[in-house]
Design an enzyme around this catalytic site. Structure first.
Site, PDB file in Angstrom:
ATOM      1  N   GLU A 104       0.883  -1.173   0.000  1.00  0.00           N
ATOM      2  CA  GLU A 104       0.000   0.000   0.000  1.00  0.00           C
ATOM      3  C   GLU A 104       0.908   1.207   0.000  1.00  0.00           C
ATOM      4  O   GLU A 104       1.605   1.448   0.985  1.00  0.00           O
ATOM      5  CB  GLU A 104      -0.874   0.024   1.270  1.00  0.00           C
ATOM      6  CG  GLU A 104      -1.809  -1.153   1.412  1.00  0.00           C
ATOM      7  CD  GLU A 104      -2.949  -1.122   0.420  1.00  0.00           C
ATOM      8  OE1 GLU A 104      -3.140  -0.081  -0.231  1.00  0.00           O
ATOM      9  OE2 GLU A 104      -3.630  -2.145   0.285  1.00  0.00           O
ATOM     10  N   CYS A 107      -3.203   8.565   3.381  1.00  0.00           N
ATOM     11  CA  CYS A 107      -2.935   8.026   2.041  1.00  0.00           C
ATOM     12  C   CYS A 107      -4.134   8.225   1.129  1.00  0.00           C
ATOM     13  O   CYS A 107      -4.000   8.219  -0.085  1.00  0.00           O
ATOM     14  CB  CYS A 107      -2.586   6.553   2.145  1.00  0.00           C
ATOM     15  SG  CYS A 107      -3.816   5.628   3.057  1.00  0.00           S
TER      16      CYS A 107
END
Ligand code: NAP
Length: 518
Positions: free
Chosen positions: A256, A295
């Site tokens: 990720e 994020c």
């Protein structure tokens, strides 16, 4: 000063070597220290594989789910203490800290519920059985079984509690022991989470390990049955993926990483309407929540050219009221970024954006006094085609860029795709033709699309990751996939096709005799 210890082989152990200081990013005051040399990480991994794995695999999904429920309750019972730690050691406002800690509790509960639904089984049956030949006796059935290794989980600095929970919950429910390494700079909350879970003996021995500090050997110690779930920068993700053991042993890796998420205002959602207000609220929230260190935060704001000036003015108005300061103070709306390195990185990123666009609000100029503070920065670009950094450089701070487009779905989609893969983008429109076109065009570039709507009550906006939905994204975002309810278990399990006699297979997978006839 507190010295953080690792929890390896079911014992608290202290590393040696030059300690790294963990500070309060608002005051630069040192709060704790950690060193991680001299720890026998290989032995701790083996302990998790040999002790924790069998202990979890002996349990049913429902029993593993109960462990997660206990973990959630234990963390909840220490909520206030954890919030304080996140305010001090992460630069989080109370609201930012709640976002992390409450998100962790909710995620553990969500996976506990999935465990209850899956019930007494110990592995997953994937789909219906298949007749493989002319005889119905020749039968096939796919199953998923827990891997026999250890689930190593390396996290970024921005979500010390949720980052733990969103990775640990699916792994433990699947039946794999968890070996967790939080980012060093904000590790105090993650460390405390582990302490309270250990103090209450929430999980069986060997199922949970914690490595604190900047130890770099961990990914190189993994083998064929292990998995590595990594969250952090694309550079580090690429480095761990390229390790020799990862390649040779086919260590399963989930990354990720960075993401240049977009928010697209539809041509029908002009100023004054409810949809427009929803869009403004989401952009402003994402720019300032956790000082933009999410994020999933909106980085690129696409607006029809005719509304670009109004959107800019409205966002600037909203940003003027954001009070930046020490997050321990109630009136503060946005705290500092997490570290001095993070601040330098944001400044450098803003400078690169400024070379191609101009700042409509804020700047990267240093603020007076101590702490890693920066003002929110809204960048403005006149022409998308000329700009490159805005589609290539994730500025991990309170920074977003305004990009005009023609109002056509194809034009917006072409701009979004320049980000080369995002975790989540959002679209604000009720024009069904526009929505159909843009969703079809940008879906392959995303793990999630958020379709904003003013009638969604208490909408969390695109920046909140929900345990029921997939989190991850292609390309720049790392190519990973986490969560998504039961889907999240797949990474920690081996997909196996059983092929043979139908009654034998049906008995093996526990189908009742009546259903197993034939
Ligand atoms: P980072 O420097 O890549 O660090 C991430 C983690 O990896 C930390 O725990 C770090 O440990 C560890 N690490 C660094 N180098 C390593 C190595 N060679 N071997 C093993 N571990 C290593 O990233 P960051 O600056 O903390 O995080 C910010 C980035 O994370 C942003 O780019 C953001 O987009 C991304 N992020 C993505 C998601 C997502 O879900 N996609 C979520 C959050 C953040 P130390 O702390 O000890 O250095």
């Amino acid at each position: 000063m507190t010295t953080l210890r690792s929890y390896l082989g079911d014992r608290w152990v202290e590393g040696s070597g030059v300690p790294q200081a963990l500070v309060n990013p608002a005051t630069e005051e040192p709060l704790a220290q950690v060193a991680s040399e001299g720890l026998d990480v290989a032995a701790a991994l083996e302990h998790a594989r040999k002790k924790g794995g069998p202990a979890l695999r002996a349990l049913s999904f429902a029993e593993r789910g109960n462990l997660l429920k206990e973990a959630a309750k234990t963390i909840q019972a220490h909520r206030d203490e954890l919030l304080e730690l996140e305010i001090a050691n992460g630069g989080n406002t109370r609201s930012d800290a709640k976002f992390d800690v409450d998100g962790a509790v909710a995620t553990l509960h969500a996976y506990a519920d999935i465990g209850e639904t899956l019930g007494g089984a110990k592995f997953l049956i994937d789909g219906e059985g298949l007749q493989l030949g002319r005889s119905p006796r020749f039968h096939g059935q796919h199953v998923r079984v827990p891997r026999h290794g250890v689930a190593v989980q390396i996290n970024a600095f921005n979500f010390p509690a949720w980052g733990f929970a969103e990775k640990a919950a699916p792994a433990l429910l699947a039946g794999m022991p968890v070996f967790f390494k939080p980012a060093t700079s904000s590790a105090m909350a993650a460390h405390r989470v582990m302490e309270i879970l250990v103090e209450k003996s929430v999980l069986p021995e060997g199922t949970l390990s914690l490595l604190v500090g900047g130890q770099r050997e961990l990914p190189a110690l993994l083998g064929a049955q292990d998995v590595l779930a990594f969250t952090g920068s694309g550079d580090t993700g690429a480095r761990v993926r390229a390790l020799r053991n990862v390649l040779i042993e086919s260590v399963r890796v989930n990354v990720e990483a960075d993401s240049l998420n977009a928010a697209v205002l539809g041509p029908d959602a002009g100023p004054g309407g409810d949809m427009y207000e929803t869009f403004l609220k989401d952009v402003l929230r994402d720019m300032t929540q956790k000082a933009g260190q999410k994020c999933t935060a909106i980085r690129r704001v696409l607006v029809p050219a005719e509304h670009a000036g109004t959107v800019r003015d409205d966002l600037v108005e909203g940003l003027k009221s954001v009070r930046v300061g020490n997050p321990a103070l109630e009136e503060t709306r946005m705290g500092p970024v997490a570290t001095a390195a993070q601040l330098a990185d944001v400044r450098e990123g803003v400078a690169r954006l400024c070379a191609e666009g101009k700042a409509a609000f804020g700047s990267a100029a240093p603020l007076d006094g101590k702490g890693y503070f920066i003002s929110p920065v809204l960048m403005e670009f006149v022409q998308d085609a000329a700009a490159t950094a805005v589609h290539a450089r994730e500025v991990f701070g309170p920074v977003a860029s305004l990009l005009p487009y023609s109002g056509k779905a194809s034009a917006a989609a072409a701009i979004v795709a320049r980000g080369n893969g995002c975790l989540v983008s959002s679209v604000y429109s009720e024009d069904s033709a526009f929505l159909e076109d843009i969703v079809a065009a940008i879906a392959p570039y995303h793990g999630r699309l958020f379709l904003g709507h003013p009638k969604i009550e208490m909408s969390p906006g695109p920046g909140t990751v929900l345990p029921q939905l997939v989190h991850g994204g292609p390309g720049r975002a790392g190519g990973g996939e986490e969560l998504g309810g039961e889907r999240g278990l797949a990474f920690y399990m081996q997909h196996v096709a059983l092929e043979g006699s139908r009654p034998v297979i049906q008995k093996l997978i526990g189908l009742r005799p009546a259903a197993a006839q034939g």
